[in-house]
Design an enzyme around this catalytic site. Structure first.
Site, short mmCIF file in Angstrom:
data_model
loop_
_atom_site.label_atom_id
_atom_site.label_comp_id
_atom_site.label_asym_id
_atom_site.label_seq_id
_atom_site.Cartn_x
_atom_site.Cartn_y
_atom_site.Cartn_z
N PRO A 163 1.25 7.85 -0.94
CA PRO A 163 2.13 8.68 -1.69
C PRO A 163 3.45 8.42 -1.86
O PRO A 163 4.14 8.77 -2.91
CB PRO A 163 1.79 10.02 -1.33
CG PRO A 163 1.59 10.14 0.04
CD PRO A 163 1.03 8.68 0.33
N GLY A 164 4.08 7.59 -0.98
CA GLY A 164 5.34 6.95 -1.24
C GLY A 164 6.50 7.39 -0.24
O GLY A 164 7.57 6.87 -0.75
N ASP A 208 1.89 -1.15 5.04
CA ASP A 208 1.29 0.04 5.61
C ASP A 208 -0.07 0.35 5.33
O ASP A 208 -0.57 0.80 4.28
CB ASP A 208 2.17 1.35 4.97
CG ASP A 208 1.93 2.59 5.95
OD1 ASP A 208 1.71 2.46 7.10
OD2 ASP A 208 2.32 3.80 5.28
N ASP A 227 -5.58 -5.34 -5.92
CA ASP A 227 -6.00 -5.22 -4.31
C ASP A 227 -5.17 -6.22 -3.71
O ASP A 227 -4.98 -7.46 -4.03
CB ASP A 227 -7.42 -5.98 -4.34
CG ASP A 227 -7.99 -5.94 -3.14
OD1 ASP A 227 -7.28 -5.80 -2.05
OD2 ASP A 227 -9.16 -6.18 -2.81
N CYS A 273 -1.35 4.24 10.99
CA CYS A 273 -1.11 5.47 11.79
C CYS A 273 -2.25 5.55 12.82
O CYS A 273 -2.57 6.53 13.00
CB CYS A 273 -0.84 6.76 10.80
SG CYS A 273 -2.35 6.94 9.74
N CYS A 323 0.86 -1.12 0.11
CA CYS A 323 -0.14 -0.05 0.07
C CYS A 323 0.98 1.30 -0.08
O CYS A 323 1.28 1.67 0.98
CB CYS A 323 -1.07 -0.05 1.12
SG CYS A 323 -2.02 -1.32 1.22
N ALA A 324 1.38 1.66 -1.18
CA ALA A 324 2.60 2.40 -1.33
C ALA A 324 2.36 3.86 -1.35
O ALA A 324 3.09 4.64 -0.90
CB ALA A 324 3.32 1.94 -2.35
#
Ligand SMILES: C[S@@+](CC[C@H](N)C(=O)[O-])C[C@H]1O[C@@H](n2cnc3c(N)ncnc32)[C@H](O)[C@@H]1O
Length: 262
Positions: free
Chosen positions: A77-78, A147, A129, A200, A74-75
Site C-alpha cells: 500500500p505504499g 519488497d 508483473d 517480512c 511491489c509498492a
C-alpha cells in the site's frame, strides 16, 4: 490399514518454525502476537503515515538521492514509497508498481493523501508483473526497491483462518516467485545501480537463500553490499530485524549492487 491422520496447519507451522529457530522459537513466536511499535512518518508529509518502524530500513537502505530514477517494484500500500518520494522531493522519477489493481488503488490514495502535490509530479503508477520487467525497461533505473510478496508469518499466526490452511508448500511456492522478481530487478537496474531486496518473512528460504541462489546463478553480475544502518542482526548476506529483540519486525533486507560491467 488405518488412514494416516492429516496434520493441522497450526501443527505444521509449529514443527516447521520450531525446527528452524530451536530454543529461540517460543519467545520469537510470542513476540509475533505483541503490538508492533508504530512509527509516525511525518517528514515532508501532509499528514502522518503509521508504519512498522522496521519497514523504514529497506527504504532508507536504498539511499535515494534527488534526481535519481527509482522503481518500487511491489509498492502497495505504499509506506516505503512515501520514504522514497520524500527523498526525491519531486525530482528524477519514481515508478510505483503493483500487480494488484485493488492494492494499486489504495497505493494511489496513500500517495495523494500524504504527499504535497509538488512531490507527486514525478510519480508514474504501473501494474506490471515485476518478474517480467526486464522485458519492458532493461537497465533503466538507478535504484530499485523490491519488497517482495512473502510468507508474512506475523499475519498467518494472527489469523486462525490462514493458520488453519498453512503448509510448508506456501514457502515453496513463494520462493521461486521472489527469485524471479529479483532476477528481473537485476536486469532492470542500470549497471552500477543498487537494489534493496526485502521481505517480512522469517523463513530463510525467502531471505538469505534467495540471495544465495542469485550468487550461484548470476555471480558475475552483482555484489552484496553491507547495510548502512545499525539495526537488527546480521545474517549471511543481509540484516533481519526481529520482534523478540526489537520492538518491530520481522523485516529482512539485503543490498545488491549490479556491477558496472554486469
Ligand atoms: C509486501 S507487499 C509490498 C508492501 C509495500 N512495499 C509497502 O511498504 O507498503 C507485496 C506487494 O507485491 C505485490 N505483488 C505480488 N506479486 C507481484 C508481481 N509479480 N509483480 C508486482 N507486484 C506484485 C502484491 O500485490 C503486494 O502489494
Amino acid at each position: 490399514m488405518a488412514k494416516k491422520e492429516k496434520k493441522s496447519g497450526e501443527l505444521l507451522f509449529e514443527e516447521y518454525y520450531g525446527k528452524r529457530w530451536g530454543d529461540r522459537w517460543p519467545i520469537l513466536r510470542e513476540s509475533l502476537f505483541t503490538e508492533i511499535d508504530h512509527y509516525h512518518l511525518t517528514e515532508g508529509l501532509l499528514q502522518p503515515y503509521f508504519l512498522d518502524e522496521a519497514s523504514l530500513y529497506p527504504a532508507r537502505e536504498l539511499d535515494v538521492r534527488e534526481g535519481e530514477e527509482v522503481l518500487d517494484m511491489c509498492a502497495a500500500p505504499g509506506g516505503k514509497s512515501l520514504i522514497l518520494a520524500a527523498a526525491l522531493k519531486g525530482t528524477g522519477s519514481l515508478t510505483l508498481n503493483d500487480l494488484s489493481p485493488d492494492r494499486r488503488r489504495r497505493l494511489r490514495q496513500v500517495m495523494e493523501n500524504h504527499l504535497i502535490p509538488e512531490w507527486q509530479k514525478n510519480i508514474r503508477y504501473t501494474g506490471f508483473d515485476g518478474s517480467l520487467w526486464y522485458r519492458h525497461e532493461p537497465s533503466r533505473f538507478d535504484k530499485i526497491l523490491l519488497d517482495a510478496p512473502c510468507s508474512s508469518e506475523r499475519h498467518v499466526l494472527n489469523s486462525p483462518e490462514h493458520l488453519k490452511k498453512w503448509t510448508p508448500g506456501r514457502i515453496k511456492s513463494l520462493a521461486p516467485r521472489q527469485f524471479s522478481l529479483l532476477c528481473s530487478a537485476l536486469d532492470a537496474v542500470k549497471p552500477g545501480g543498487l537494489i534493496v531486496y526485502s521481505t517480512c518473512a522469517l523463513a530463510e528460504e525467502e531471505n538469505d537463500l534467495i540471495i544465495e541462489r542469485l550468487l550461484k546463478k548470476r555471480n558475475n553480475r552483482f555484489q552484496v553490499e553491507p547495510p548502512l544502518y545499525e539495526k537488527g542482526e546480521d545474517t549471511r548476506f543481509g540484516r533481519h530485524i526481529l520482534p523478540d529483540r526489537e520492538t518491530s519486525g520481522p523485516i529482512y533486507y539485503c543490498r545488491i549492487r549490479r556491477l558496472s560491467e554486469g
